[in-house]
Design an enzyme around this catalytic site. Structure first.
Site, PDB file in Angstrom:
ATOM      1  N   ARG A 207       0.831  -1.214   0.000  1.00  0.00           N
ATOM      2  CA  ARG A 207       0.000   0.000   0.000  1.00  0.00           C
ATOM      3  C   ARG A 207       0.862   1.258   0.000  1.00  0.00           C
ATOM      4  NH1 ARG A 207      -2.567   0.292   6.117  1.00  0.00           N
ATOM      5  NH2 ARG A 207      -0.762  -0.492   7.257  1.00  0.00           N
TER       6      ARG A 207
ATOM      7  N   GLY B  42      -4.822  -1.945  -0.351  1.00  0.00           N
ATOM      8  CA  GLY B  42      -3.829  -0.909  -0.644  1.00  0.00           C
ATOM      9  C   GLY B  42      -4.084   0.419   0.037  1.00  0.00           C
TER      10      GLY B  42
ATOM     11  N   ARG C  74       5.533   9.853   3.957  1.00  0.00           N
ATOM     12  CA  ARG C  74       6.676   9.655   4.837  1.00  0.00           C
ATOM     13  C   ARG C  74       7.972   9.778   4.040  1.00  0.00           C
ATOM     14  NH1 ARG C  74       5.679   3.307   6.575  1.00  0.00           N
ATOM     15  NH2 ARG C  74       5.876   2.378   4.510  1.00  0.00           N
TER      16      ARG C  74
ATOM     17  N   ASP D 162      10.631  -7.657   7.556  1.00  0.00           N
ATOM     18  CA  ASP D 162      10.289  -6.678   6.521  1.00  0.00           C
ATOM     19  C   ASP D 162       9.989  -5.309   7.115  1.00  0.00           C
ATOM     20  OD1 ASP D 162       7.915  -8.365   7.337  1.00  0.00           O
ATOM     21  OD2 ASP D 162       6.850  -6.737   6.363  1.00  0.00           O
TER      22      ASP D 162
END
Length: 508
Positions: A102, A134, A184, A260
């Site tokens: 996403r 997503g 971000r 991850d």
């Protein structure tokens, strides 16, 4: 806004995007209807070289469109946003291929000698979304926005958050919520899982390309080492150890330390079911989905080591390139294990230094770790508030108990605290700083304000009513976590009773 769009380049030489289609997929974001600006960080905007006021007034809609991923012009094929592919271990189990399900990276901005990637989280489905939609929701986006900036101002390595853009588009989680997109930024979003992906698929050439990219961009000191890839592992271990010590030092729980979600740069990344501990419980689990407590507060340092083991395993094909073929495999494993063990030699002194500073100890003496652990034990037994306990320690005096009340009153077992306080004063007697100087130093490392869950929840509830003022007000408080801010005293208080019922999970 056009200047911002033009500055965000995708695929410049040396960038992650320039590695090519083996590492990412280019695609446009999925538009959302009628986006609106919820919050902007002026400091994050400054780091990109533009004024946060661009999100206001006449340009507000253009800002919202751009950082929602809504196309304002045709994307050239070679400049489309991209989603990266990676794999990883989730809750200790190999999950196979994952990737940016996403998130879409718009590109890089170069400003002040630094190159920062700009990424939209919640911008729609990608080839790596699996069964997901997503999207991100308002609740989780505000939490990530506020905590990213709070951690930055605490001095803890982290991805940053530029903005949150909302839309009334309905999104189903446990209930129907509304969509939001968080922007971000970071020098890189490369994770341990990127390396695991190419290792698991036996794509050694791509693995080497990725490692060389990371070394060239972020760890150039490794280039001339006898084994650059072992040196890379060592550097990542050191940064990870430092990060774990800093998390423990402020009572921060990440909640989902999958491989991850581990940054190759030692950044705090992927804010989901995180939490700052209120009443201290060493075994606190902030993620309602973590039924086995794998990512409990006390386990974070060990999980950091476990995740580094996974990274080391992924790098094994690159180790020992200059070693003779005979016996190479055994020697490589031996060297990797030695390098991994250095994590422990990095973490222990980093945590000791962190706790020594929190106790206001300017010198190191035998028994300091016992003193710190003794305090944590009685905090755990009494569920004393983590942030307030350490902040109020600065009010204690070397000479007597006259200033003990603000911290002592946080403990139900006053006698246990008094016994520890005797040991603390005996230790302070060996310090040359007076009480005022010690208090000043302690208040620079023990925050008064952190993003407690109930504060985030109050801001979210108001935002659900289209009132974003509390998000802005809370962000302003968290910009100065170590200052007294008497006008904001309420933000430093104990959580209300209703806060004990708050739960966050992987959907948060």
């Amino acid at each position: 806004m056009q200047a911002v769009a033009d500055a965000t380049q995708s695929g410049r030489p040396g960038s992650f995007a320039a590695l090519g289609p083996a590492f990412l997929t280019r695609l446009p974001a999925t538009p959302v209807p009628d986006p609106y600006v919820i919050a902007v960080s002026r400091e994050a905007a400054d780091s990109l070289g533009f004024d946060a006021r661009i999100a206001q007034d006449d340009e507000a809609r253009a800002f919202a469109d751009y950082f929602a991923g809504n196309p304002t012009r045709e994307w050239p094929a070679d400049a489309l946003p991209y989603a990266a592919v990676y794999s990883g271990h989730q809750f200790g189990v190999w999950a196979g291929q994952l990737g940016d399900g996403r998130a879409l990276t718009l590109g890089e901005v170069e400003h002040g000698g630094e190159r920062l990637e700009v990424q939209l989280k919640g911008a729609g489905r990608t080839p790596y979304s699996r069964m997901g939609d997503g999207r991100a929701v308002l609740r989780s986006s505000i939490r990530e926005f506020l905590c990213s900036e709070a951690m930055h101002h605490l001095g803890i390595p982290t991805t940053r958050a530029l903005a949150v853009v909302g839309s009334d588009l309905p999104v189903r989680r446990e209930t129907i919520e509304t969509a939001a997109i968080a922007t971000r930024i970071a020098p890189s979003f490369v994770r341990f899982g990127h390396f695991e992906h190419f290792y698991a698929n036996e794509r050694v050439d791509d693995l080497k390309t990725l490692a060389d990219h990371v070394i060239e961009r972020f760890y150039p000191q490794c280039r001339d080492a006898d084994d650059p890839y072992l040196a890379l592992l060592d550097e990542v271990s050191r940064r990870t150890a430092d990060l774990m010590a800093q998390w423990q030092g402020v009572g921060f729980c990440h909640g989902v330390m999958n491989t991850d979600n581990m940054s190759i740069l030692g950044l705090t990344i992927d804010y989901g079911p995180f939490g700052f501990i209120d009443g201290f419980n060493a075994h606190h689990i902030c993620n309602h989905s973590d039924t086995q407590g794998r990512y409990a507060y006390s386990r974070q340092p060990q999980v950091g080591y476990w995740n580094l083991f996974c990274l080391a395993q992924a790098l094994v094909p690159l180790f020992g390139a200059n070693l003779p073929e005979e016996g190479r495999a055994e020697r490589v494993v031996e060297e990797a294990q030695k390098m991994l063990e250095r994590y422990k030699t990095y973490f222990a002194p980093a945590l000791e230094a962190t706790m020594r500073a929190k106790l206001g100890l300017d010198t190191a003496r035998d028994g300091d770790d016992t003193l710190a652990n003794g305090l944590l034990e009685i905090m755990h037994a009494n569920r004393a508030d983590f942030t307030l306990t350490f902040r109020n320690l600065s009010k204690m005096s070397k000479a007597d108990a006259a200033g003990d009340a603000p911290v002592r009153d946080l403990f139900l077992d006053r006698a246990a605290f008094d016994a520890w306080a005797v040991q603390y004063r005996e230790r302070l007697a060996h310090e040359s700083r007076d009480d005022a100087a010690r208090a000043q130093a302690m208040n620079r490392v023990n925050p008064k304000y952190v993003l407690r869950n109930h504060l985030a929840e109050q801001a979210i509830r108001q935002a659900n009513e289209k009132d974003f003022s509390e998000v802005a007000r809370l962000l302003d408080v968290l910009r100065r976590p170590y200052d007294e801010q008497p006008e904001n005293e309420a933000y430093a208080g104990l959580p209300p009773d209703w806060a004990s019922d708050l739960e966050v999970s992987c959907s948060s």
